[in-house]
Design a protein around this motif. Sequence first.
Motif, PDB file in Angstrom:
ATOM      1  N   ALA A   1      51.114 -12.914 -21.990  1.00 58.63           N
ATOM      2  CA  ALA A   1      49.759 -13.663 -22.221  1.00 58.63           C
ATOM      3  C   ALA A   1      48.632 -12.595 -22.249  1.00 58.63           C
ATOM      4  CB  ALA A   1      49.554 -14.722 -21.404  1.00 58.63           C
ATOM      5  N   SER A   2      47.644 -12.683 -22.220  1.00 60.23           N
ATOM      6  CA  SER A   2      46.284 -12.009 -21.923  1.00 60.23           C
ATOM      7  C   SER A   2      45.391 -12.039 -21.499  1.00 60.23           C
ATOM      8  CB  SER A   2      44.963 -11.899 -23.811  1.00 60.23           C
ATOM      9  OG  SER A   2      46.371 -11.902 -24.486  1.00 60.23           O
TER      10      SER A   2
ATOM     11  N   ARG B   1      35.414 -14.690 -17.196  1.00 62.48           N
ATOM     12  CA  ARG B   1      36.678 -13.997 -16.441  1.00 62.48           C
ATOM     13  C   ARG B   1      37.940 -14.731 -16.296  1.00 62.48           C
ATOM     14  NH1 ARG B   1      35.041 -12.655 -11.311  1.00 62.48           N
ATOM     15  NH2 ARG B   1      33.938 -13.909 -10.778  1.00 62.48           N
ATOM     16  N   LEU B   2      38.801 -14.315 -16.134  1.00 59.96           N
ATOM     17  CA  LEU B   2      40.050 -14.896 -16.036  1.00 59.96           C
ATOM     18  C   LEU B   2      40.396 -14.921 -14.392  1.00 59.96           C
ATOM     19  CD1 LEU B   2      42.137 -13.806 -19.271  1.00 59.96           C
ATOM     20  CD2 LEU B   2      40.268 -15.217 -19.458  1.00 59.96           C
ATOM     21  N   ALA B   3      41.419 -16.280 -14.030  1.00 61.82           N
ATOM     22  CA  ALA B   3      41.864 -16.489 -13.147  1.00 61.82           C
ATOM     23  C   ALA B   3      43.059 -16.073 -13.508  1.00 61.82           C
ATOM     24  CB  ALA B   3      41.499 -18.386 -12.696  1.00 61.82           C
ATOM     25  N   THR B   4      44.005 -16.497 -14.536  1.00 66.96           N
ATOM     26  CA  THR B   4      44.990 -16.656 -14.939  1.00 66.96           C
ATOM     27  C   THR B   4      45.027 -16.218 -16.904  1.00 66.96           C
ATOM     28  OG1 THR B   4      45.377 -18.911 -15.749  1.00 66.96           O
ATOM     29  CG2 THR B   4      45.764 -18.194 -13.189  1.00 66.96           C
ATOM     30  N   PRO B   5      46.188 -16.038 -17.111  1.00 66.00           N
ATOM     31  CA  PRO B   5      46.207 -14.978 -18.740  1.00 66.00           C
ATOM     32  C   PRO B   5      46.425 -16.281 -19.712  1.00 66.00           C
ATOM     33  CG  PRO B   5      47.671 -14.481 -17.122  1.00 66.00           C
ATOM     34  CD  PRO B   5      47.489 -15.296 -16.182  1.00 66.00           C
ATOM     35  N   ILE B   6      45.160 -16.016 -20.489  1.00 64.00           N
ATOM     36  CA  ILE B   6      45.092 -17.137 -21.632  1.00 64.00           C
ATOM     37  C   ILE B   6      46.812 -16.608 -22.342  1.00 64.00           C
ATOM     38  CG2 ILE B   6      44.393 -17.246 -23.481  1.00 64.00           C
ATOM     39  CD1 ILE B   6      41.752 -16.770 -22.651  1.00 64.00           C
ATOM     40  N   PHE B   7      47.393 -17.394 -22.974  1.00 63.10           N
ATOM     41  CA  PHE B   7      48.302 -17.600 -23.826  1.00 63.10           C
ATOM     42  C   PHE B   7      48.363 -18.189 -25.080  1.00 63.10           C
ATOM     43  CE2 PHE B   7      52.859 -19.983 -24.122  1.00 63.10           C
ATOM     44  CZ  PHE B   7      53.199 -18.909 -25.067  1.00 63.10           C
TER      45      PHE B   7
END
Length: 225
Positions: free
Chosen positions: A191-192, A114-120
Motif C-alpha cells: 500500500a502507499s 496525513r496518513l495514519a495508515t497506508p492507502i490501499f
Amino acid sequence: MRIYLRTTPNDVIVPFDYQQKIVGTIHKWLGNNEIHDKISLYSFSWLLGGNMIVDKGYNFSKGATLFISFYENKYLKVLIDTILSDPKMFCGLSVKEVTFEREPAFTEEPAFFRLATPIFIKRLIEENGKKEQKFYFYDDRESNDLITETLKHKMREAGLPDDGTLKVEFDLSYMNKKKKLVTIHGIKNKASMCPVIIHGRPESKLFAWTVGLGNGTGISLGAVI
C-alpha cells in the motif's frame, strides 16, 4: 465522529501483524449487527506509542493509543457502551480512557491530509480472459481517479449528494513517500504511505476524514488525520 482510546501497557509482545487483532476487537465490541455486511463507512488507526523489538513485535510499556471514526454515530455509541463493560483488547492491552476529538472545520480550500495508515487501492480487472486483482500506488497515473471514485461511491452509500468538485490526489512533493508491505489475515499486500490533498466541498472533506480513503478501511487501511 472520532474517538481516541488510551490503553494499559501490554503484558506480552504485540506481533507485527496485530492489525487483524484490532479488527477482531472492534467487531467484538460492536457485536452482531448489519455493519458486518455493509460497505465500511468507518476507519481506524494502528496502535501508536510503541517500541519495536527486532524480529519479535512491539512493546507498549506506557500503553497505546488509537482512534476510531464512524460516519454513523450510533455505532460509536454501541462501541463506547461495550468498552465500558468489556475494555479488554489483546496481548494485555485494555482500554483505560476514551476521549472525543472535535471534528475539523474544513473550508472550500484544498485540504492536506496525513496518513495514519497506508492507502490501499485495488481493482478487479480482466486480462487475456482471466479476472485478477490489480494493485495501484501513489506513482500510478490512475490512482488519484480511483481513490476519488471509491470515496464518491461511499458518499452515495451514505446518502450524501454528489460533489462534482471532489478530487483526491497524492501529494507527490512529499519527500518520504514509500510503498509499505502490510500483512492482514496472513495476506501480504503493498500500500502507499503518501499524504493526500483533497479538493471539494467541506462536507466531502469531513466525510473523507471520517471514513478514510481507498479500499480496506474496515481492516485498518486508509485512515487519515
